[in-house]
Enzyme design. Structure first.
Site: not given
Lengths: 130, 102, 136, 102, 136, 130
Positions: A78-79
């Site tokens: 997840c960024i």
């Protein structure tokens, strides 16, 4: 059956990423599909290529990278969670003006939408965390 | 329609197992994994709470985690069954959803 | 409801600020809202603390994210279930929680409360009615 | 010779506060910080356990963490005193050792 | 005892393998042994699970570090205190723990047990007698 | 009085590093000394220079770096814990054959002996963890 898997804790610190790994291996052996594993919260730290665990311990990142290569699993970090925790790929590092990156082979950075999409497209969502 | 609940915390430290069994419905399964397996032995301070629901809810424990912690499979509560990782996958496939009590 | 729509439940069982789970759960809810699924949020055990009113994080130097809950209606996230037994054990009542409202487009945009106080048995029924449960 | 004990976990989820107060000695201090401050209000399921030791053990709560969580300082247990970070430092200096109940 | 020697207590309250705290605590003990301080280890709450015998981690793929406790005597770490009430709640007795021995150089190298089962009140006294308490 | 401080959890994930920071600031304001802060377990992750927290959040690494510079605090990251978790300085990266490093200015990597030494040389040891 299609399983989606979420890993929410960091490697070595918590057993979650180990249990998830064994679950995925067994699911594949039983003929199920695991199209994607989504790494969230401290789980993003599983994807660093800079870890150097003791020689008599398992290398969690390498286990995932090898499994993903063999079974074409999409390992998504997840960024938003990754940015907070200092996990960057080459693109992100350059975009953020950072002088290094640390994502391992086989992992990619993307958005939370990939988690929701995984929930929609798989038959069961399994969460391994703390 | 039934649920597989997973619990991965020691019931002597954390309330997750108690909350899980309070929310599990008849026909559901509860699987203790990681430090959650400490809930499996008989004769502990939490055993009665688990045993009280072991009829209508199926209770399982992950054998590899039991062995890692030196817990003798012969001492686990009556009605609690040990499974391996393949059995974990089967339970997840068999029930309609999985809920992790983190 | 179309067959492509799944029932998603966000299971919130942790207090805010001591750990990041509550904040990062909310970030998933906001992104997830764009996917037009049937979304519910459950608050039980220490998760009920996420909704207390009057949170002021200035002195701990951490961002106060509690106002974001009041914006959920704009994202069409309008079903927040809070367990009464969890409130009781913690000495809380519904009055201690933020007021969270939404405008019901099917009822002439009438303002309605998003928070529903439910019993433990109703919470168990809610969980049993889902396709996907995301735990935080 | 006395000890400052710190507790940073919600007593509704985790046993740390109960274990801490069971091991604190007369003249010690217990300071609730972070999610530990949920132990401070009156009228909860854990309040009696804390109140029972509030005579011989001095009980404190970190005000900034109380405020962050929206807990009204007016509702905390009688005999529990709020301190700020400077007060936390003073407590640590005044007692002979600090023990964190993690 | 010299004035330069402090009493160090390692407070172990967490189970092994689920999290890394127990292993990383042991790593501190091994390094700390070189500093010639007065070292004690306390095992209470879920920390007592660290000492159970028969741990076999092969199937979870994690290194079994429990044999290291038996080597502590070689590092002159010989005082391990285990709380009886914590054992009782968990359905354990002293027989469920590893045997950990050391050779007493002040008593003609006689083999003696390193583990002492103590009451909760004695554990409280032990904590109150320390200069430095490291929590895990 | 001299305080030694241990930080055992990662930034943002757990409040421990924030509480430790506020404690150290207040201790210094009260005239106490804080010669060293030791980062152990996931606490080592506080020292990454690659984190990019949201603009409306505090930057925990930068707070520590600035405080250490102003007050000459020795910020030590445990090498054993750091290796498992992928935290490396330039020396370690080269020694381990890794192509990048991620330690922030003001932090240094050293052994667990620094933790014991801190316990011996300070008057109070404070632990912030989970």
């Amino acid at each position: 059956m299609k399983f989606g898997v979420v890993v929410s804790e960091g490697p070595y610190t918590h057993q979650a990423s180990d249990t998830a790994y064994h679950f995925v291996v067994s699911a594949l052996e039983a003929g199920h599909e695991v199209p994607r594993v989504f790494f969230y919260h401290d789980g993003v730290n599983v994807g660093t290529r800079l870890s150097v665990p003791p020689q008599d311990e398992r290398n969690i990142q390498e286990q995932w990278t090898a499994l993903a290569k063999e079974h074409e699993i999409d390992l998504v970090i997840c960024i938003a969670a990754a940015q907070r925790r200092g996990m960057l790929d080459e693109n992100e590092a350059s975009r953020q003006g950072k002088d290094a990156n640390n994502i391992a082979d086989g992992f990619r950075i993307s958005g939370l939408g990939q988690l929701i999409e995984m929930g929609i497209q798989t038959d069961r969502l399994m969460t391994f965390g703390d | 329609m039934s649920t597989l609940h997973t619990v991965n915390k020691s019931p002597f430290t954390n309330q997750s197992l108690l909350s899980c069994i309070a929310h599990a419905k008849a026909g559901d399964a509860v699987l203790m994994i990681e430090d959650g397996v400490y809930g499996a032995p008989a004769g502990t301070a939490v055993a009665d709470a688990l045993a009280a629901r072991a009829g209508e809810v199926s209770i399982y424990v992950l054998g590899p985690d039991l062995a890692a912690r030196g817990l003798d499979a012969g001492r686990i509560l009556d009605g609690v069954n040990a499974v391996d990782y393949a059995g974990f996958v089967d339970l997840a496939a068999k029930h309609d959803r999985a809920v992790a009590w983190l | 409801m179309s067959e492509d729509v799944k029932k998603f439940l966000y299971l919130n069982r942790k207090a805010p600020y001591g750990t990041i789970y509550a904040l990062e759960a909310l970030e998933v809810v906001l992104i997830g809202a764009a996917f037009d699924q049937d979304v519910s949020l459950a608050f039980l055990d220490d998760g009920v603390f996420q909704l207390t009113k009057g949170q002021d994080t200035k002195e701990i130097g951490v961002k106060n994210f509690s106002p974001t809950f009041r914006a959920l209606g704009d994202y069409e996230v309008t079903k927040l279930y809070v367990e009464k037994e969890s409130l009781d054990e913690r000495g809380l009542s519904a009055d201690d929680l933020q007021e969270i409202m939404y405008e019901d487009e099917d009822d002439d945009w009438a303002e309605k409360p998003s928070i529903h106080i439910v019993s433990r048995a109703e919470m168990a029924d809610l969980i049993a009615d889902q396709d996907v449960v995301l735990s935080f």
